[in-house]
Design an enzyme around this catalytic site. Structure first.
Site, short mmCIF file in Angstrom:
data_model
loop_
_atom_site.label_atom_id
_atom_site.label_comp_id
_atom_site.label_asym_id
_atom_site.label_seq_id
_atom_site.Cartn_x
_atom_site.Cartn_y
_atom_site.Cartn_z
N ARG A 64 0.86 -1.19 0.00
CA ARG A 64 0.00 0.00 0.00
C ARG A 64 0.89 1.22 0.00
O ARG A 64 1.48 1.60 1.01
CB ARG A 64 -0.94 -0.01 1.21
CG ARG A 64 -1.99 -1.10 1.14
CD ARG A 64 -2.86 -0.92 -0.09
NE ARG A 64 -4.11 -1.67 0.02
CZ ARG A 64 -5.06 -1.61 -0.88
NH1 ARG A 64 -4.91 -0.87 -1.96
NH2 ARG A 64 -6.16 -2.30 -0.71
N GLU A 92 -14.80 -8.63 -7.35
CA GLU A 92 -13.52 -8.51 -6.64
C GLU A 92 -13.04 -9.84 -6.07
O GLU A 92 -11.85 -10.14 -6.10
CB GLU A 92 -13.62 -7.45 -5.55
CG GLU A 92 -13.70 -6.03 -6.08
CD GLU A 92 -12.45 -5.58 -6.82
OE1 GLU A 92 -11.34 -6.12 -6.58
OE2 GLU A 92 -12.57 -4.68 -7.67
N GLU A 138 -4.15 -4.90 -14.30
CA GLU A 138 -2.76 -4.88 -14.77
C GLU A 138 -1.80 -4.19 -13.81
O GLU A 138 -0.61 -4.46 -13.83
CB GLU A 138 -2.67 -4.26 -16.17
CG GLU A 138 -2.98 -2.79 -16.24
CD GLU A 138 -2.85 -2.25 -17.65
OE1 GLU A 138 -2.40 -1.10 -17.77
OE2 GLU A 138 -3.21 -2.96 -18.60
#
Length: 182
Positions: A64, A92, A138
């Site tokens: 993150r 998801e 991607e």
């Protein structure tokens, strides 16, 4: 009950990005004064507590950038414009874990930082998993692992898991499990 509502007087866009929009609003305060509020608009997202047939929790580990750390979290993602939260959750789970779920339970919503961040997260429990393969975006790189539910609870309690949606949904599921006697 007191009316503490603040009323919008003017809104000034500051930034329009790919995911977020930032604005500065001038508001009328409950006492008649004026105040400024900075708001980050976000389309909202979902978080999924995915449990396999052994009762283990799927966690994804990813870097993150905003906090400069690798974090373990429940599978989650951003809603597309107009997309129903349950559809986002299914998408998801499939993208990040490579799984579909037979049973879905709505676990409510979460507002992580209402002082300035206008994102609502819809939380679900997914069970009866069947697996295919991941379909990551991607620019998405993550690791998936399954952990025993009680171990994940302990990681929430001892601070090893720090992601707010993960901690909230795991502890909520723990309480609900105890209430139902399962």
């Amino acid at each position: 009950m007191l009316d503490l509502t603040e009323k919008l007087l003017q809104s000034h866009p500051i930034y329009n990005g790919r995911i977020i929009r930032v604005r500065r609003d001038e508001v009328l305060l409950p006492d008649g004064g004026h105040g400024l509020r900075e708001v980050v608009d976000h389309p909202g997202g979902v978080g999924i507590l995915a449990l396999d047939d052994k009762g283990q929790v799927a966690l994804v580990r990813q870097y993150r950038y905003a906090v400069g750390e690798h974090l373990w979290e429940i599978p989650a993602g951003k809603r597309e414009k107009g997309e129903e939260p349950r559809i986002t959750a299914r998408r998801e789970l499939h993208e990040e874990v490579g799984a579909d779920a037979e049973r879905w339970t709505d676990l409510g919503t979460l507002i992580a930082s209402p002082g300035c961040y206008a994102e609502r997260l819809y939380l679900y429990k997914a069970e009866g998993l069947t697996f295919t393969r991941q379909h990551l975006d991607e620019d998405e790189f993550l690791e998936v692992r399954f952990f025993p539910f009680e171990e994940v609870v302990e990681k929430c309690l001892n601070g090893q898991l720090q992601d707010a949606k993960t901690v909230a949904v795991v502890l909520k599921a723990k309480v609900l499990r105890e209430k139902s006697g399962l």
